[in-house]
Design a protein around this motif. Structure first.
Motif, mmCIF file in Angstrom:
data_model
loop_
_atom_site.group_PDB
_atom_site.id
_atom_site.type_symbol
_atom_site.label_atom_id
_atom_site.label_comp_id
_atom_site.label_asym_id
_atom_site.label_seq_id
_atom_site.Cartn_x
_atom_site.Cartn_y
_atom_site.Cartn_z
ATOM 1 N N ALA A 72 1.034 -1.142 -0.511
ATOM 2 C CA ALA A 72 0.328 -0.168 -0.265
ATOM 3 C C ALA A 72 1.287 1.144 -0.102
ATOM 4 O O ALA A 72 0.394 2.095 -1.005
ATOM 5 C CB ALA A 72 -0.839 0.206 1.199
ATOM 6 N N GLN A 73 1.850 0.773 0.897
ATOM 7 C CA GLN A 73 2.836 2.872 0.878
ATOM 8 C C GLN A 73 3.561 2.563 -1.050
ATOM 9 O O GLN A 73 3.646 3.540 -1.048
ATOM 10 C CB GLN A 73 4.254 2.336 1.844
ATOM 11 C CG GLN A 73 3.634 1.985 3.248
ATOM 12 C CD GLN A 73 4.560 2.285 4.645
ATOM 13 O OE1 GLN A 73 6.050 1.643 3.630
ATOM 14 N NE2 GLN A 73 3.941 1.890 5.290
ATOM 15 N N GLY A 74 4.159 1.826 -0.618
ATOM 16 C CA GLY A 74 4.712 1.755 -2.886
ATOM 17 C C GLY A 74 3.385 2.590 -3.537
ATOM 18 O O GLY A 74 3.476 2.999 -4.532
ATOM 19 N N ILE A 75 2.374 1.688 -3.169
ATOM 20 C CA ILE A 75 1.191 2.273 -4.182
ATOM 21 C C ILE A 75 0.958 3.408 -4.378
ATOM 22 O O ILE A 75 0.459 4.218 -5.364
ATOM 23 C CB ILE A 75 -0.365 1.829 -4.581
ATOM 24 C CG1 ILE A 75 -0.404 0.058 -4.743
ATOM 25 C CG2 ILE A 75 -1.157 2.008 -5.052
ATOM 26 C CD1 ILE A 75 -1.344 0.017 -4.271
ATOM 27 N N ARG A 135 4.106 5.549 -5.410
ATOM 28 C CA ARG A 135 4.012 5.896 -6.896
ATOM 29 C C ARG A 135 2.920 6.604 -7.416
ATOM 30 O O ARG A 135 2.801 7.185 -8.493
ATOM 31 C CB ARG A 135 4.242 4.032 -7.680
ATOM 32 C CG ARG A 135 4.356 4.166 -8.907
ATOM 33 C CD ARG A 135 3.716 3.047 -9.970
ATOM 34 N NE ARG A 135 2.129 2.663 -9.417
ATOM 35 C CZ ARG A 135 1.871 1.259 -9.000
ATOM 36 N NH1 ARG A 135 2.216 0.371 -8.668
ATOM 37 N NH2 ARG A 135 0.640 0.920 -9.252
ATOM 38 N N ARG A 136 1.753 6.901 -7.223
ATOM 39 C CA ARG A 136 1.251 7.631 -7.829
ATOM 40 C C ARG A 136 1.702 8.721 -7.169
ATOM 41 O O ARG A 136 0.431 10.218 -7.899
ATOM 42 C CB ARG A 136 -0.283 7.612 -6.250
ATOM 43 C CG ARG A 136 -1.592 6.767 -7.255
ATOM 44 C CD ARG A 136 -3.018 6.646 -6.651
ATOM 45 N NE ARG A 136 -3.881 5.234 -7.183
ATOM 46 C CZ ARG A 136 -4.295 4.427 -6.064
ATOM 47 N NH1 ARG A 136 -4.637 5.148 -4.891
ATOM 48 N NH2 ARG A 136 -4.955 3.088 -6.615
ATOM 49 N N GLU A 158 2.663 14.021 -10.020
ATOM 50 C CA GLU A 158 3.920 15.045 -10.174
ATOM 51 C C GLU A 158 4.407 14.820 -11.841
ATOM 52 O O GLU A 158 4.911 15.976 -12.302
ATOM 53 C CB GLU A 158 5.577 14.292 -9.048
ATOM 54 C CG GLU A 158 6.377 15.879 -9.387
ATOM 55 C CD GLU A 158 8.093 15.453 -8.466
ATOM 56 O OE1 GLU A 158 8.569 15.737 -8.633
ATOM 57 O OE2 GLU A 158 7.247 14.591 -7.600
ATOM 58 N N ASN A 159 5.160 13.473 -12.476
ATOM 59 C CA ASN A 159 5.215 13.730 -13.589
ATOM 60 C C ASN A 159 4.459 14.515 -14.401
ATOM 61 O O ASN A 159 4.541 15.380 -15.775
ATOM 62 C CB ASN A 159 5.153 12.385 -14.168
ATOM 63 C CG ASN A 159 6.921 11.536 -13.402
ATOM 64 O OD1 ASN A 159 7.699 12.738 -12.963
ATOM 65 N ND2 ASN A 159 6.819 10.262 -13.791
ATOM 66 N N TYR A 160 3.418 14.061 -13.786
ATOM 67 C CA TYR A 160 1.669 14.510 -15.090
ATOM 68 C C TYR A 160 1.733 16.167 -14.731
ATOM 69 O O TYR A 160 1.430 17.001 -15.859
ATOM 70 C CB TYR A 160 0.925 13.959 -14.059
ATOM 71 C CG TYR A 160 -0.179 14.759 -15.183
ATOM 72 C CD1 TYR A 160 -1.199 14.487 -16.230
ATOM 73 C CD2 TYR A 160 -1.409 15.359 -14.862
ATOM 74 C CE1 TYR A 160 -2.074 14.580 -17.202
ATOM 75 C CE2 TYR A 160 -2.656 16.010 -15.668
ATOM 76 C CZ TYR A 160 -2.423 15.850 -16.721
ATOM 77 O OH TYR A 160 -3.313 15.842 -17.556
ATOM 78 N N ALA A 161 1.969 16.839 -13.762
ATOM 79 C CA ALA A 161 2.132 17.789 -13.402
ATOM 80 C C ALA A 161 3.277 18.863 -13.975
ATOM 81 O O ALA A 161 3.184 19.869 -14.409
ATOM 82 C CB ALA A 161 2.457 18.262 -12.229
ATOM 83 N N ALA A 162 3.620 18.126 -13.946
ATOM 84 C CA ALA A 162 6.013 18.592 -15.023
ATOM 85 C C ALA A 162 5.368 19.029 -17.030
ATOM 86 O O ALA A 162 5.447 19.844 -16.855
ATOM 87 C CB ALA A 162 6.299 17.651 -14.411
ATOM 88 N N ALA A 163 4.435 17.312 -16.940
ATOM 89 C CA ALA A 163 4.015 17.781 -18.225
ATOM 90 C C ALA A 163 3.015 19.238 -18.704
ATOM 91 O O ALA A 163 3.350 19.128 -19.392
ATOM 92 C CB ALA A 163 3.394 16.579 -18.636
#
Length: 90
Positions: A54-57, A60-61, A66-71
């Motif tokens: 759950a922590q990994g999920i 990752r989200r 963050e990648n989507y916002a940067a894009a």
């Protein structure tokens, strides 16, 4: 010894002639794990593993957001550069 088994009575003379009696018993240690201990250990390990998943999920989200916002932030800059190149070629 065979006479005592067949006749089911002890002949002390035949016992003296035969090999010495070896008394043995199965001693079960009380230090072994019980079924409940094994179950609770397995349940605890499974629960710990699911918490890590759950922590990994969540991590990752957060990285994907963050990648989507940067894009999204860099898209207008990339688009303006592409528009400038298009107009110079046109």
């Amino acid at each position: 010894m065979t006479e005592t088994i067949i006749r089911k009575r002890i002949n002390k003379a035949s016992l003296k002639d035969g090999p010495p009696l070896v008394r043995f018993a199965r001693r079960i240690s009380s230090k072994d794990l019980s079924a409940m201990d094994i179950f609770l250990t397995a349940f605890g390990a499974f629960s710990w593993g699911m918490c890590k998943v759950a922590q990994g999920i969540k991590t990752r989200r957060a990285l994907e957001e963050e990648n989507y916002a940067a894009a999204c932030y860099i898209l207008p800059i990339l688009q303006s550069g592409e528009d400038a190149r298009f107009f110079t070629e046109w």
